[in-house]
Structures are given as structure tokens and as C-alpha cells.
Write a protein that holds these residues in place. Structure first.
Motif, PDB file in Angstrom:
ATOM      1  N   SER A 103       0.826  -1.204   0.000  1.00 55.23           N
ATOM      2  CA  SER A 103       0.000   0.000   0.000  1.00 55.23           C
ATOM      3  C   SER A 103       0.862   1.256   0.000  1.00 55.23           C
ATOM      4  O   SER A 103       1.634   1.496   0.931  1.00 55.23           O
ATOM      5  N   VAL A 104       0.722   2.053  -1.041  1.00 54.86           N
ATOM      6  CA  VAL A 104       1.481   3.286  -1.214  1.00 54.86           C
ATOM      7  C   VAL A 104       0.566   4.471  -0.898  1.00 54.86           C
ATOM      8  O   VAL A 104      -0.561   4.543  -1.388  1.00 54.86           O
ATOM      9  N   ARG A 158      -0.350   8.317  -1.273  1.00 51.89           N
ATOM     10  CA  ARG A 158      -0.103   9.428  -2.190  1.00 51.89           C
ATOM     11  C   ARG A 158      -0.796  10.690  -1.689  1.00 51.89           C
ATOM     12  O   ARG A 158      -1.789  10.627  -0.964  1.00 51.89           O
ATOM     13  N   ILE A 213       4.565  10.912  -3.015  1.00 46.17           N
ATOM     14  CA  ILE A 213       4.465   9.573  -2.429  1.00 46.17           C
ATOM     15  C   ILE A 213       5.177   9.581  -1.081  1.00 46.17           C
ATOM     16  O   ILE A 213       6.283  10.122  -0.960  1.00 46.17           O
ATOM     17  N   GLY A 272       6.085   1.913   0.755  1.00 47.82           N
ATOM     18  CA  GLY A 272       4.831   1.187   0.929  1.00 47.82           C
ATOM     19  C   GLY A 272       4.730   0.452   2.242  1.00 47.82           C
ATOM     20  O   GLY A 272       5.719   0.287   2.966  1.00 47.82           O
ATOM     21  N   GLU A 323      -3.581  -0.857  -8.253  1.00 49.28           N
ATOM     22  CA  GLU A 323      -2.889  -0.313  -9.418  1.00 49.28           C
ATOM     23  C   GLU A 323      -2.460  -1.405 -10.393  1.00 49.28           C
ATOM     24  O   GLU A 323      -2.714  -1.321 -11.592  1.00 49.28           O
ATOM     25  N   THR A 350      -2.695   1.899  -4.130  1.00 53.42           N
ATOM     26  CA  THR A 350      -2.406   3.288  -3.765  1.00 53.42           C
ATOM     27  C   THR A 350      -3.592   3.881  -3.015  1.00 53.42           C
ATOM     28  O   THR A 350      -4.741   3.547  -3.272  1.00 53.42           O
ATOM     29  N   GLU A 371      -5.007   7.689  -1.787  1.00 56.25           N
ATOM     30  CA  GLU A 371      -4.888   9.140  -1.836  1.00 56.25           C
ATOM     31  C   GLU A 371      -5.251   9.678  -0.466  1.00 56.25           C
ATOM     32  O   GLU A 371      -6.409   9.638  -0.051  1.00 56.25           O
ATOM     33  N   LEU A 392       5.179   3.960 -10.608  1.00 57.69           N
ATOM     34  CA  LEU A 392       4.262   5.019 -10.176  1.00 57.69           C
ATOM     35  C   LEU A 392       4.739   6.408 -10.559  1.00 57.69           C
ATOM     36  O   LEU A 392       4.037   7.385 -10.320  1.00 57.69           O
TER      37      LEU A 392
END
Length: 299
Positions: free
Chosen positions: A152-153, A155, A160, A182, A232, A251, A253, A296
Motif C-alpha cells: 500500500s502506497v 499518495r 508519495i 509502501g 494499481e 495506492t 490518496e 508510479l
């Protein structure tokens, strides 16, 4: 730690580190050498570390971020039930889950090594293949399977979140003390439910990981569909130790109010990376992040 036990036992309610020390000071049980402006930070760190390392063996648990209670109260019928729900301790990133961990055949994972496909294409490959099963993590390699991970990234617009991994989170030489972008979570059968939006419970796993590692409430992800993590791509990556894993990149937000402070994350050197200006020291990142950063990056 002994002072915290005495205070919590006397007050019979969850308390923060500063409140514990204030109560100890008023009761005159705080030794002179513990007086200082940052003692509450030391106490909170000690309590958090004890919960993280001792797990079930700890005398303490958290009812919410920064609020501690004694485990002995969990079986006390007079202790309010609203305070008997344990807020989960932060995970080690490499912790695989229970015996119902999801596993994928090595041959299927190997076909995706160092390449990426969409989640819909991955689902098509799985149809009728019987490539995914559940098993104990220790049996995967000898039975010809790999673990399945979400990565899990976080953003915020064109940035990032990055941080440095401590050894308490991942003691592999190729990951520990490296930077990461992540938060990994090992998929297990229980991640998927009747309410899951995907077959494997990927988004549910991602939310659970971000909740724990970022000390966020579930409501943060439930306010709108746009605030849910998004899948993604799917890939398979080998670390420097030769371990192949299937990695599903997700990802999220983050809201504008979220800022990666060390107090919030209890992680090292949190910082934002601009996707239009990737760092030059790519070798400072652990293997998964080094590869996924390129995926990314903004065109």
C-alpha cells in the motif's frame, strides 16, 4: 513501566502517557530522577515497544492511539466494555499471517516476475487455474507456492510517502534500514468477506494495514469511494535473498490534513517524494520500493 501499572490500576481507565505521569506526580510516586520535560515521550515509547514486542505477553494494551490500559481489566466484568476493544499493535512488515495465508503457485508468480498486469487481467489468469490456495507460511516454499502481498502506497497529489524501515519492522538485511514507499500486508483468507469489493479481499487488507501503521480510523476510508485504496497493478518481485513473492500494488490518496510525522507513524525519517523528480539514491530503497517507484512515477 511499574509506575504506569500502579496508576492505571488505581484509575481504572485508559490513559495517555502524560496523564499517567501527572497522576503519578500528584500521588508522589514519581522518583526525582524521572522528572523532566520529555518523560511522557519516553513512557509512551516504552509502552508502545512493550506491546509491539511482547504481544500477548504484554501487561498493557491500547484502546486507541496513545491511550493505554492494563490487560488484567479485559476479564474484569466491572470494566466498561467500550474500553475492552484492543487497538492493534503495529506489525512487523514481514509478518505472514495465520495458517490461512493465501498462496499462489510459484510457476504462476514466476510468469509475472519483473512485469506488471492489471487486476482484471490477473483475475482472468486465475479463472479455472486453481493456482491460489490457503496454507501455513512455513509450507509454501517446499510445496511450490509463494506468498501474496498487498503493498500500500500513500499518495498526496503528485507525492508519495517514503520512510526508513527499522529492524523491529523487518529484519531482513535487504530490507532493514532501507527506505520504503509502501506498507506491506500478507493476504489471508479472512481478508475477503461478503462486503469485499474484490475476490481476494485486497482492499480490505490494505485498509487494515494502513489503519494500524498510520494510526488512522476506519472512518477515514469510509467517507467516500474516492477515499478507498485503489488496486494499481499486479507483479512478482524477487528480493536480494532470492525470495519470490506476488505483490499487488495498491495506492491510497490521503486527505489533505494527513502529515507523516514521526509521532504519528513511529517510523524513521518520513518524507514526501515528488513523482516528477524521483530520488537519485535509488539504491537506498528496499528492493520492492526501488522497482515500484518506477511504475508510479509521473510521465
Amino acid at each position: 513501566m511499574d509506575i504506569a501499572k500502579v496508576v492505571l490500576r488505581a484509575r481504572r481507565r485508559p490513559m495517555g502517557a502524560k496523564s499517567i505521569l501527572d497522576a503519578a506526580r500528584k500521588a508522589e510516586i514519581l522518583p526525582e530522577h524521572l522528572h523532566g520535560r520529555t518523560q511522557q515521550k519516553t513512557l509512551q515509547a516504552r509502552l508502545s515497544e512493550d506491546i509491539l514486542r511482547a504481544r500477548e505477553g504484554s501487561s498493557f494494551y491500547r484502546t486507541e492511539p496513545g491511550q493505554f490500559a492494563l490487560k488484567e481489566f479485559l476479564t474484569d466484568p466491572d470494566f466498561p466494555s467500550k474500553w475492552k476493544v484492543e487497538f492493534p499493535a503495529r506489525r512487523r512488515t514481514r509478518d505472514l499471517k495465520r495458517p490461512d495465508s493465501l498462496a499462489i503457485r510459484y510457476t504462476m508468480a514466476a510468469s509475472l516476475e519483473n512485469t506488471t498486469i492489471s487486476m482484471s487481467e490477473f483475475a482472468e489468469r486465475l479463472n479455472g487455474s486453481n493456482s491460489i490456495t490457503t496454507m501455513h507460511p512455513e509450507d509454501m516454499k517446499k510445496d511450490g507456492y509463494c506468498a501474496i502481498w498487498t503493498f500500500s502506497v500513500v499518495r498526496k497529489r503528485d507525492q508519495i510517502l517514503a520512510y526508513r524501515i527499522g529492524r523491529y519492522r523487518d529484519d531482513r538485511d535487504t530490507f532493514a534500514n532501507r527506505r520504503s514507499i509502501g506498507f506491506p500486508g500478507a493476504l489471508a483468507a479472512e481478508d475477503a468477506s461478503l462486503f469485499s469489493t474484490d475476490r481476494l479481499g485486497i482492499q480490505d487488507c490494505s485498509v487494515a494495514v494502513l489503519q494500524q501503521d498510520l494510526d488512522l480510523s476506519l472512518a477515514t476510508f469510509e467517507r467516500s469511494v474516492e477515499q478507498s485504496p485503489k488496486i494499481e497493478c499486479v507483479t512478482a518481485l524477487t528480493d536480494m535473498d532470492g525470495q519470490l513473492d506476488l505483490v499487488i500494488v495498491v495506492t491510497w490518496e490521503s486527505p489533505e490534513w494527513f502529515e507523516p510525522t514521526t509521532k504519528r507513524l513511529s517510523l524513521n525519517d518520513p518524507d514526501w517524494i515528488h513523482t516528477r523528480a524521483l530520488p537519485n539514491d535509488i539504491d537506498d530503497f528496499e528492493p520492492w520500493s526501488a522497482h515500484i517507484l518506477g511504475l508510479l512515477a509521473a510521465p
